[in-house]
Design a protein around this motif. Structure first.
Motif, PDB file in Angstrom:
ATOM      1  N   ASN A 183       0.802  -1.217   0.000  1.00 20.90           N
ATOM      2  CA  ASN A 183       0.000   0.000   0.000  1.00 20.90           C
ATOM      3  C   ASN A 183       0.835   1.268   0.000  1.00 20.90           C
ATOM      4  O   ASN A 183       0.344   2.347   0.330  1.00 20.90           O
ATOM      5  CB  ASN A 183      -0.969  -0.020   1.188  1.00 20.90           C
ATOM      6  CG  ASN A 183      -2.001  -1.119   1.005  1.00 20.90           C
ATOM      7  OD1 ASN A 183      -2.600  -1.243  -0.056  1.00 20.90           O
ATOM      8  ND2 ASN A 183      -2.181  -1.936   2.014  1.00 20.90           N
ATOM      9  N   ARG A 204       5.643  -0.089 -10.132  1.00 21.94           N
ATOM     10  CA  ARG A 204       4.551  -0.750 -10.828  1.00 21.94           C
ATOM     11  C   ARG A 204       5.060  -1.382 -12.111  1.00 21.94           C
ATOM     12  O   ARG A 204       6.148  -1.098 -12.584  1.00 21.94           O
ATOM     13  CB  ARG A 204       3.427   0.227 -11.126  1.00 21.94           C
ATOM     14  CG  ARG A 204       3.889   1.484 -11.858  1.00 21.94           C
ATOM     15  CD  ARG A 204       3.561   1.474 -13.314  1.00 21.94           C
ATOM     16  NE  ARG A 204       4.044   2.683 -13.961  1.00 21.94           N
ATOM     17  CZ  ARG A 204       4.985   2.678 -14.893  1.00 21.94           C
ATOM     18  NH1 ARG A 204       5.574   1.569 -15.255  1.00 21.94           N
ATOM     19  NH2 ARG A 204       5.383   3.788 -15.455  1.00 21.94           N
ATOM     20  N   ARG A 258      -4.954  -0.335  -8.414  1.00 25.39           N
ATOM     21  CA  ARG A 258      -4.520  -1.287  -7.396  1.00 25.39           C
ATOM     22  C   ARG A 258      -5.400  -2.508  -7.524  1.00 25.39           C
ATOM     23  O   ARG A 258      -6.630  -2.411  -7.478  1.00 25.39           O
ATOM     24  CB  ARG A 258      -4.635  -0.686  -6.005  1.00 25.39           C
ATOM     25  CG  ARG A 258      -3.546   0.337  -5.746  1.00 25.39           C
ATOM     26  CD  ARG A 258      -3.192   0.432  -4.277  1.00 25.39           C
ATOM     27  NE  ARG A 258      -2.210   1.482  -4.063  1.00 25.39           N
ATOM     28  CZ  ARG A 258      -0.895   1.268  -4.032  1.00 25.39           C
ATOM     29  NH1 ARG A 258      -0.411   0.054  -4.169  1.00 25.39           N
ATOM     30  NH2 ARG A 258      -0.059   2.268  -3.836  1.00 25.39           N
ATOM     31  N   GLY A 267      -3.443  -4.945  -3.070  1.00 27.18           N
ATOM     32  CA  GLY A 267      -2.870  -3.616  -3.244  1.00 27.18           C
ATOM     33  C   GLY A 267      -1.812  -3.525  -4.321  1.00 27.18           C
ATOM     34  O   GLY A 267      -1.126  -2.507  -4.437  1.00 27.18           O
ATOM     35  N   LEU A 311       0.087  -2.570  -7.374  1.00 27.61           N
ATOM     36  CA  LEU A 311      -0.032  -1.410  -8.240  1.00 27.61           C
ATOM     37  C   LEU A 311       0.414  -1.772  -9.648  1.00 27.61           C
ATOM     38  O   LEU A 311       1.519  -2.280  -9.848  1.00 27.61           O
ATOM     39  CB  LEU A 311       0.835  -0.262  -7.699  1.00 27.61           C
ATOM     40  CG  LEU A 311       0.770   1.059  -8.431  1.00 27.61           C
ATOM     41  CD1 LEU A 311      -0.614   1.675  -8.328  1.00 27.61           C
ATOM     42  CD2 LEU A 311       1.828   2.014  -7.874  1.00 27.61           C
TER      43      LEU A 311
END
Length: 148
Positions: A85, A95, A134, A138, A140
């Motif tokens: 997170n 990411r 997300r 979580g 990404l």
């Protein structure tokens, strides 16, 4: 003397708690499960520096066959940190971005797996529509829709 050269990226690894849930999410995105196995033994610990490890992995391959995600669920030792997170400006892994043919349709499909938009879908010049989402746990990821 010839210089050794970089050939290609092999994979990006993501550590997860629920392998089944995350495999389903990335399958919906369009990746294919290439294989699943438990990796353990002295040789594996020498690679990771964890000495004694037992990890279940799922290797997912992109539709073009050129890139992979290695999803790992550590059975031993247990994970020691949680970065899932972290905000998008956190240091370290940020990411992975995937190109899709229709961002709006993909958002609707991934929403069924709990995916939530981080900001909003934006257009960059006349080249792309982009967004961050997300997914389960979580994770990404970015989505890019080419406009040209």
């Amino acid at each position: 003397m010839a210089k050794n050269k970089f050939l290609r990226m092999h994979n990006v690894g993501i550590v997860v708690e629920s392998l089944d849930e995350v495999v389903s999410f990335f399958s919906e995105l369009g990746l294919e499960l290439e294989g699943r196995a438990v990796i353990e033994g002295e040789w594996a610990g020498r690679v990771t520096g964890l000495v004694s490890q037992r990890v279940e992995i799922a290797m997912m391959v992109t539709p073009d066959g050129n890139n992979r995600l290695e999803l790992s669920r550590f059975l031993a030792p247990a994970p020691v940190a949680d970065h899932r997170n972290a905000p998008v400006n956190a240091l370290g892994y940020l990411r992975v971005m995937f190109t899709v043919d229709n961002i709006d349709e993909m958002l609707a499909r991934l929403g069924k797996y709990g995916a939530e938009l981080v900001g909003e879908v934006v257009q960059y010049e006349n080249a792309y529509r982009l967004c961050y989402i997300r997914g389960p746990e979580g994770i990404l990821i970015g989505l890019a829709e080419e406009l040209t």
